[in-house]
Design a protein around this motif. Structure first.
Motif, PDB file in Angstrom:
ATOM      1  N   LEU A 677      -3.790  -4.187   4.477  1.00  0.00           N
ATOM      2  CA  LEU A 677      -3.320  -3.812   3.149  1.00  0.00           C
ATOM      3  C   LEU A 677      -3.382  -5.025   2.230  1.00  0.00           C
ATOM      4  O   LEU A 677      -3.206  -6.178   2.671  1.00  0.00           O
ATOM      5  CB  LEU A 677      -1.890  -3.267   3.220  1.00  0.00           C
ATOM      6  N   PRO A 678      -3.597  -4.791   0.930  1.00  0.00           N
ATOM      7  CA  PRO A 678      -3.637  -5.925  -0.013  1.00  0.00           C
ATOM      8  C   PRO A 678      -2.226  -6.480  -0.216  1.00  0.00           C
ATOM      9  O   PRO A 678      -1.237  -5.836   0.100  1.00  0.00           O
ATOM     10  CB  PRO A 678      -4.191  -5.283  -1.286  1.00  0.00           C
ATOM     11  N   PRO A 679      -2.166  -7.694  -0.767  1.00  0.00           N
ATOM     12  CA  PRO A 679      -0.833  -8.271  -1.044  1.00  0.00           C
ATOM     13  C   PRO A 679      -0.045  -7.328  -1.940  1.00  0.00           C
ATOM     14  O   PRO A 679      -0.584  -6.720  -2.866  1.00  0.00           O
ATOM     15  CB  PRO A 679      -1.139  -9.600  -1.726  1.00  0.00           C
ATOM     16  N   ALA A 680       1.238  -7.249  -1.593  1.00  0.00           N
ATOM     17  CA  ALA A 680       2.121  -6.385  -2.375  1.00  0.00           C
ATOM     18  C   ALA A 680       3.550  -6.571  -1.886  1.00  0.00           C
ATOM     19  O   ALA A 680       3.817  -7.239  -0.875  1.00  0.00           O
ATOM     20  CB  ALA A 680       1.707  -4.918  -2.231  1.00  0.00           C
ATOM     21  N   VAL A 681       4.454  -5.933  -2.588  1.00  0.00           N
ATOM     22  CA  VAL A 681       5.875  -5.947  -2.196  1.00  0.00           C
ATOM     23  C   VAL A 681       6.192  -4.594  -1.529  1.00  0.00           C
ATOM     24  O   VAL A 681       5.857  -3.545  -2.097  1.00  0.00           O
ATOM     25  CB  VAL A 681       6.792  -6.196  -3.396  1.00  0.00           C
ATOM     26  N   GLY A 703      15.810  -3.898   2.428  1.00  0.00           N
ATOM     27  CA  GLY A 703      15.414  -5.005   1.544  1.00  0.00           C
ATOM     28  C   GLY A 703      13.930  -4.946   1.212  1.00  0.00           C
ATOM     29  O   GLY A 703      13.234  -3.971   1.533  1.00  0.00           O
ATOM     30  N   ASN A 704      13.394  -6.060   0.598  1.00  0.00           N
ATOM     31  CA  ASN A 704      11.992  -6.153   0.216  1.00  0.00           C
ATOM     32  C   ASN A 704      11.323  -7.251   1.005  1.00  0.00           C
ATOM     33  O   ASN A 704      11.954  -8.265   1.364  1.00  0.00           O
ATOM     34  CB  ASN A 704      11.834  -6.448  -1.277  1.00  0.00           C
ATOM     35  N   VAL A 705      10.061  -7.082   1.242  1.00  0.00           N
ATOM     36  CA  VAL A 705       9.262  -8.108   1.882  1.00  0.00           C
ATOM     37  C   VAL A 705       7.914  -8.168   1.153  1.00  0.00           C
ATOM     38  O   VAL A 705       7.347  -7.136   0.797  1.00  0.00           O
ATOM     39  CB  VAL A 705       9.079  -7.833   3.385  1.00  0.00           C
ATOM     40  N   THR A 706       7.450  -9.408   0.929  1.00  0.00           N
ATOM     41  CA  THR A 706       6.186  -9.607   0.209  1.00  0.00           C
ATOM     42  C   THR A 706       5.109  -9.985   1.198  1.00  0.00           C
ATOM     43  O   THR A 706       5.297 -10.877   2.043  1.00  0.00           O
ATOM     44  CB  THR A 706       6.324 -10.700  -0.850  1.00  0.00           C
ATOM     45  N   LEU A 707       3.966  -9.288   1.094  1.00  0.00           N
ATOM     46  CA  LEU A 707       2.819  -9.559   1.957  1.00  0.00           C
ATOM     47  C   LEU A 707       1.871 -10.448   1.180  1.00  0.00           C
ATOM     48  O   LEU A 707       1.442 -10.096   0.065  1.00  0.00           O
ATOM     49  CB  LEU A 707       2.135  -8.247   2.373  1.00  0.00           C
ATOM     50  N   PHE A 708       1.564 -11.643   1.762  1.00  0.00           N
ATOM     51  CA  PHE A 708       0.614 -12.580   1.156  1.00  0.00           C
ATOM     52  C   PHE A 708      -0.644 -12.609   1.989  1.00  0.00           C
ATOM     53  O   PHE A 708      -0.596 -12.505   3.217  1.00  0.00           O
ATOM     54  CB  PHE A 708       1.215 -13.992   1.096  1.00  0.00           C
ATOM     55  N   ARG A 709      -1.789 -12.814   1.285  1.00  0.00           N
ATOM     56  CA  ARG A 709      -3.068 -12.954   1.981  1.00  0.00           C
ATOM     57  C   ARG A 709      -3.634 -14.329   1.717  1.00  0.00           C
ATOM     58  O   ARG A 709      -3.479 -14.873   0.602  1.00  0.00           O
ATOM     59  CB  ARG A 709      -4.073 -11.895   1.509  1.00  0.00           C
TER      60      ARG A 709
END
Length: 709
Positions: A677-681, A703-709
């Motif tokens: 998946l692309p970076p996103a929250v 909660g939230n987690v941010t995905l970084f590439r």
């Protein structure tokens, strides 16, 4: 032809007389009515409508040898509630084993009483087997009547529904009659026997003066016989004369036979019976009832029989008076043998002897015994007396005990009853003095007669023996022990314990009795002193571990074997050999120890459980970079908690669930359906359940987690 003597009849004025219903009645036992018959009492039976035709069945008295009914009538009255079966079934059936004679009456019974007279002859319409069978011959008819095993009268005449039938006044006629006492002056009503008067001398008729013998058929013979003669050939039957038409054999024997010479009438035989006498010529005849049997034979075989009862009680002889002196050990004896001969055997003794005619010196009392021979009224009686003296054995003291260093005098009592004494000690006087234990026997001779008696007394010495003091060490798990086993040999049997043991006897039970000092006491007897011994009992008991418990995670518990100083050789299930054991994990911890006292081996264990005493910390990252560099490649929770339930879910911004895990060790790698998946929250939701203070606790985080590439 009128009925001279009815072979059998049932009028039903007092009951059902043994008649039954067979086939398909509601009950085999008919209902008896005291009124409403033809006249008087009658029977009724009800059809059960289960198939077949029910019939009346005659009792035993109508069966057997009824040969003399041949040529006479069977008469009876019937009534029926209704009929529709026609008149084509057997109405009367004579059964003689496999042979059946059947008869069809001209008309069926009405609802009122209908009388029937049926001739018992082959000429009357009888058939063999069924209504279409052959006509029986005269010989066949007589043979059947000679051995009747059944007499049946049809009772059901309606086949389409339930019906009832009635029966009254059944008569089976015969032109034959035999009665030794026709007016029943000596016997009950309707009996055919004869009871003679009591005899003082042995002579009696066998028939009363009104003896009756009526027979339309020829009488072939009469046998008159004494039944089981008590005095053997001394009992005979005597016929001084007989009609010339009657031949006699066996005169003056126990059995006389009267035979028809060819022209003898029933009256001739009756005359001969009146002349026959019972006679007894025994020197000392037995006093008892005699039975004489008379049997009449015709072409039917044995047609009738009757019994004469003769009470024969001649004057008895009681014997001669006598005086007897017996030893108490003399054998039992029939006193009648001491009265002389011949003595009448059926006398009685006064006072009564417990053993009948036998005197038992060992148990019966001395005194005067009278033998009485009684006779019926009009016959003389007799009596004789026996004066019986008995000599009894001496009386010695009962077996006894004496104290050590004491003496005992033993005397024969009563001294005057005996003339000589011979002791086992060699002494020859009525009394001896003894100082030692042993059995002392004496043989004495009686003063009056020649009776010799022996007796003895056992003398023992009483010595109280409680045993020696002892010490006993037991393990708590040992089996019960008898404390007397520790006191040594030759103990007195009657000892007791103070304090008493829980068993109430001599057994110490480590599981029930407390250790301590126990006194074994033997009380004195006969004025002799007692004795005491002391037993010190020690018991080694198992160690005490603390009760099963629970500790907090990351804490420690020290287990101790208590009480200290009483045990050695510790062997814990962990392999430790120390008296103390520190535990931090849940489990069962066992220990084996050896007691200092008694070298006893014991084992025990304690169960330790763990609980969470404070909330378990939880860390959830807010970003991750799944670039396979070995750092933060997965989105996962971080905690040391033990979960009872765990679920981590990740959603995109549109609320679609793109990841779910129920294993804390499985995290999200940033893929959905195998694609990166692309970076996103993204939004995450965590549901979990863990234990806290021993109880389940459910929590929910998000909660939230941010995905970084």
């Amino acid at each position: 032809m009128p009925c001279l003597v009815c072979a059998q009849e049932s009028r039903f004025d007092t009951g059902d007389d043994g008649w039954r219903a067979i086939g398909d009645p509601v009950s085999a036992i008919p209902t008896w009515f005291a009124n409403g018959g033809n006249p008087g009492g009658w029977l009724r039976s009800v059809d059960a409508s289960t198939g077949g035709t029910w019939q009346w069945s005659a009792p035993t008295k109508f069966l057997g040898n009824k040969c003399t009914a041949y040529g006479n009538f069977l008469r009876f009255d019937l009534t029926a509630s209704d009929f529709n079966t026609g008149n084509n079934q057997p109405d009367v059936t004579l059964v003689a084993g496999p042979v059946r004679l059947v008869f069809n009456t001209p008309v069926n019974p009405a609802t009122t009483w209908t009388h029937y007279d049926i001739l018992l002859s082959e000429t009357a319409g009888w058939r063999l087997g069924n209504l279409n069978g052959q006509v029986p011959t005269a010989a066949q008819f007589r043979s059947a009547l000679s051995n009747l095993t059944g007499l049946q009268i049809r009772g059901e005449f309606l086949s389409s529904a339930d019906d009832t039938g009635g029966l009254d006044n059944v008569v089976l006629e015969s032109n034959f009659g035999f009665d030794l006492d026709a007016n029943d002056s000596t016997t009950p009503l309707d009996a055919v026997d004869f009871v003679a008067d009591s005899l003082c001398s042995g002579d009696s008729p066998v028939a009363d003066l009104d003896v009756l013998l009526l027979a339309q058929t020829r009488v072939d013979s009469i046998v008159v016989e004494i039944q089981n003669p008590l005095d053997g050939p001394a009992e005979v039957l005597n016929l001084p004369a007989a009609p010339a038409t009657v031949a006699v054999t066996g005169n003056n024997t126990p059995r006389i036979v009267l035979r028809n010479n060819g022209t003898a009438s029933a009256s001739d035989f009756q005359t001969a019976l009146l002349l026959i006498r019972y006679r007894n010529v025994a020197q000392a005849p037995s006093r008892a009832l005699r039975l004489v049997r008379s049997q009449v034979f015709t072409f039917c075989g044995e047609t009738a029989a009757a019994t004469t009862s003769i009470p024969y009680f001649p004057a008895g002889y009681a014997g001669a008076d006598s005086t007897l002196n017996w030893c108490s050990y003399s054998p039992a004896q029939d006193l009648r043998t001491l009265l002389g001969t011949p003595v009448t055997q059926d006398g009685r003794w006064s006072p009564v002897l417990p053993a009948g005619q036998v005197f038992r010196p060992a148990t019966d009392n001395a005194g005067t015994y009278t033998y009485i021979v009684e006779s019926p009224a009009g016959c003389p009686s007799d009596s004789a007396q026996l004066q019986i003296s008995l000599e009894y054995p001496p009386t010695l003291p009962a077996d006894t005990l004496i104290c050590r260093d004491s003496t005992l005098s033993i005397s024969v009592q009563p001294a005057a009853a005996f003339s000589s004494w011979a002791w086992s000690t060699g002494q020859n006087q009525p009394s001896i003095v003894v100082a030692a234990s042993g059995t002392y026997a004496v043989t004495v001779s009686s003063t009056l007669g020649s009776c010799i008696f022996q007796d003895s007394v056992r003398v023992g010495q009483f010595v109280a023996r409680a045993g020696a003091d002892a010490q006993v060490v037991l393990c708590a798990y040992d089996d019960p022990v008898d404390l007397r086993d520790y006191l040594g040999p030759n103990l007195s049997a009657e000892g007791r314990w103070a304090p008493p043991l829980a068993s109430g006897a001599d057994v110490f039970r480590p599981a029930a009795d407390s250790p301590g000092q126990f006194q074994h006491l033997v009380d004195g007897q006969f004025g002799c002193p007692g004795d005491t011994a002391l037993v010190q009992v020690q018991v080694a008991y198992p160690p005490v571990l603390q009760a099963d418990t629970i500790i907090c995670r990351d804490s420690a518990l020290t287990l101790r074997v208590l009480p200290p100083g009483l045990f050695t050789d510790w062997q814990w299930s962990t392999g430790s050999g120390q008296p103390l054991l520190v535990v931090r994990e849940a489990g069962t911890y066992g220990v084996r120890v050896r007691s200092v006292l008694g070298d006893c081996v014991f084992a025990d264990s304690v169960r330790v459980g763990l609980i969470t005493c404070s909330e378990c910390p939880l860390y959830v990252p807010n970003a991750f970079s799944p670039d396979d560099d070995g750092r933060n490649d997965l989105f996962e929770t971080n905690s040391s908690c033990v979960y009872l339930y765990y679920r981590l879910m990740v959603f995109d911004r549109w609320g679609n669930q793109i990841f779910m895990s129920e294993d804390p060790q499985v995290g999200w790698d940033g893929r959905y359906r195998g694609k990166e998946l692309p970076p996103a929250v993204f939004v995450w939701v965590l549901e979990l359940e863990s234990e806290l203070l021993g109880a389940p606790q459910r929590r929910r985080f998000s909660g939230n987690v941010t995905l970084f590439r």
